[in-house]
Design a protein around this motif. Structure first.
Motif, short mmCIF file in Angstrom:
data_model
loop_
_atom_site.label_atom_id
_atom_site.label_comp_id
_atom_site.label_asym_id
_atom_site.label_seq_id
_atom_site.Cartn_x
_atom_site.Cartn_y
_atom_site.Cartn_z
N LEU A 136 0.87 -1.17 0.00
CA LEU A 136 0.00 0.00 0.00
C LEU A 136 0.91 1.22 0.00
O LEU A 136 1.94 1.24 0.69
CB LEU A 136 -0.89 0.04 1.25
CG LEU A 136 -1.96 -1.03 1.35
CD1 LEU A 136 -2.70 -0.90 2.68
CD2 LEU A 136 -2.94 -0.94 0.19
N VAL A 137 0.54 2.24 -0.79
CA VAL A 137 1.33 3.47 -0.86
C VAL A 137 0.38 4.66 -0.87
O VAL A 137 -0.84 4.50 -1.01
CB VAL A 137 2.22 3.51 -2.12
CG1 VAL A 137 3.14 2.29 -2.18
CG2 VAL A 137 1.40 3.63 -3.39
N ASP A 138 0.94 5.84 -0.75
CA ASP A 138 0.20 7.08 -0.95
C ASP A 138 0.81 7.79 -2.15
O ASP A 138 2.02 7.75 -2.35
CB ASP A 138 0.29 7.99 0.28
CG ASP A 138 -0.35 7.37 1.52
OD1 ASP A 138 -1.19 6.46 1.39
OD2 ASP A 138 0.00 7.82 2.63
N ILE A 139 -0.04 8.43 -2.94
CA ILE A 139 0.42 9.29 -4.03
C ILE A 139 0.05 10.71 -3.59
O ILE A 139 -1.13 11.07 -3.56
CB ILE A 139 -0.25 8.95 -5.38
CG1 ILE A 139 -0.03 7.49 -5.76
CG2 ILE A 139 0.23 9.90 -6.47
CD1 ILE A 139 1.40 7.10 -6.03
N GLU A 140 1.06 11.48 -3.22
CA GLU A 140 0.82 12.82 -2.68
C GLU A 140 0.68 13.86 -3.78
O GLU A 140 -0.06 14.82 -3.65
CB GLU A 140 1.95 13.22 -1.73
CG GLU A 140 2.04 12.35 -0.49
CD GLU A 140 0.85 12.50 0.45
OE1 GLU A 140 0.14 13.52 0.38
OE2 GLU A 140 0.64 11.59 1.27
N SER A 141 1.46 13.68 -4.86
CA SER A 141 1.46 14.69 -5.92
C SER A 141 1.83 14.06 -7.25
O SER A 141 2.38 12.96 -7.30
CB SER A 141 2.44 15.81 -5.57
OG SER A 141 3.77 15.31 -5.51
N VAL A 142 1.52 14.78 -8.31
CA VAL A 142 1.86 14.38 -9.68
C VAL A 142 2.40 15.62 -10.37
O VAL A 142 1.86 16.71 -10.20
CB VAL A 142 0.63 13.84 -10.43
CG1 VAL A 142 0.94 13.57 -11.89
CG2 VAL A 142 0.10 12.58 -9.76
N HIS A 143 3.48 15.45 -11.13
CA HIS A 143 4.07 16.56 -11.88
C HIS A 143 4.63 16.04 -13.20
O HIS A 143 4.80 14.84 -13.36
CB HIS A 143 5.16 17.26 -11.05
CG HIS A 143 6.30 16.37 -10.69
ND1 HIS A 143 6.38 15.71 -9.48
CD2 HIS A 143 7.41 16.00 -11.38
CE1 HIS A 143 7.49 14.99 -9.45
NE2 HIS A 143 8.13 15.14 -10.59
N PRO A 144 4.92 16.94 -14.15
CA PRO A 144 5.54 16.47 -15.39
C PRO A 144 6.86 15.76 -15.07
O PRO A 144 7.64 16.23 -14.25
CB PRO A 144 5.78 17.76 -16.18
CG PRO A 144 4.74 18.71 -15.66
CD PRO A 144 4.61 18.37 -14.19
N TRP A 145 7.06 14.61 -15.70
CA TRP A 145 8.26 13.80 -15.46
C TRP A 145 9.48 14.55 -15.97
O TRP A 145 9.49 15.05 -17.11
CB TRP A 145 8.09 12.46 -16.16
CG TRP A 145 9.15 11.45 -15.86
CD1 TRP A 145 9.84 11.30 -14.69
CD2 TRP A 145 9.64 10.42 -16.72
NE1 TRP A 145 10.72 10.25 -14.77
CE2 TRP A 145 10.62 9.70 -16.01
CE3 TRP A 145 9.35 10.04 -18.02
CZ2 TRP A 145 11.31 8.62 -16.56
CZ3 TRP A 145 10.02 8.97 -18.56
CH2 TRP A 145 10.98 8.26 -17.84
N LEU A 146 10.53 14.59 -15.16
CA LEU A 146 11.74 15.35 -15.48
C LEU A 146 12.88 14.42 -15.86
O LEU A 146 12.97 13.29 -15.36
CB LEU A 146 12.14 16.19 -14.26
CG LEU A 146 11.08 17.17 -13.76
CD1 LEU A 146 11.51 17.81 -12.44
CD2 LEU A 146 10.78 18.22 -14.82
N PRO A 147 13.80 14.88 -16.70
CA PRO A 147 14.93 14.03 -17.12
C PRO A 147 15.78 13.52 -15.97
O PRO A 147 16.34 12.43 -16.06
CB PRO A 147 15.74 14.95 -18.05
CG PRO A 147 14.78 15.98 -18.53
CD PRO A 147 13.78 16.16 -17.41
N ASN A 148 15.87 14.28 -14.86
CA ASN A 148 16.70 13.84 -13.74
C ASN A 148 15.98 12.84 -12.82
O ASN A 148 16.51 12.47 -11.78
CB ASN A 148 17.20 15.04 -12.93
CG ASN A 148 16.07 15.80 -12.24
OD1 ASN A 148 14.90 15.54 -12.48
ND2 ASN A 148 16.43 16.74 -11.39
#
Length: 116
Positions: free
Chosen positions: A61-73
């Motif tokens: 079980l996990v939590d997903i706190e946020s989503v953002h555009p995936w970055l190269p790093n």
């Protein structure tokens, strides 16, 4: 008990359960955040079409706190082999692995599943 679940192709479900993979990369983002107590279901094949299912195993079980555009790093955090533009990084937090994997159905997108 009913959980929202997300299917992830092996071995990345196990990598999440072990805390090695801290970002899940998807081409879409969830409608609502945060997602608490998201069940990670590891399965063997990509489920490409609506209605595709296979048996998988719930590993954490996990939590997903946020989503953002995936970055190269963020390639390493995503356990990815390369970066590509146009994807979203789901930030995985509060990982709670199951002592033993539990057999459940794997489906596409976010779905509801029941643990007896």
């Amino acid at each position: 008990m009913q959980y929202t679940a997300l299917s992830i192709v092996a071995p990345n479900g196990e990598r999440i359960a072990q805390g090695l993979k801290t970002i899940e990369v998807r081409s879409w983002q969830p409608e609502n955040l945060p997602i608490k107590n998201l069940m990670i279901v590891e399965n063997q094949n990509y489920l490409l079409n609506d209605g595709d299912t296979e048996m998988g195993r719930a590993v954490a079980l996990v939590d997903i706190e946020s989503v953002h555009p995936w970055l190269p790093n963020e390639v390493e955090a995503a356990s990815a082999s390369y970066w590509a533009e146009g994807y979203f990084a789901w930030v995985i937090t509060n990982v709670r692995p199951f002592a033993e994997p539990i057999q459940v159905v794997a489906k596409r997108k976010l779905y509801l599943t029941e643990l007896v």
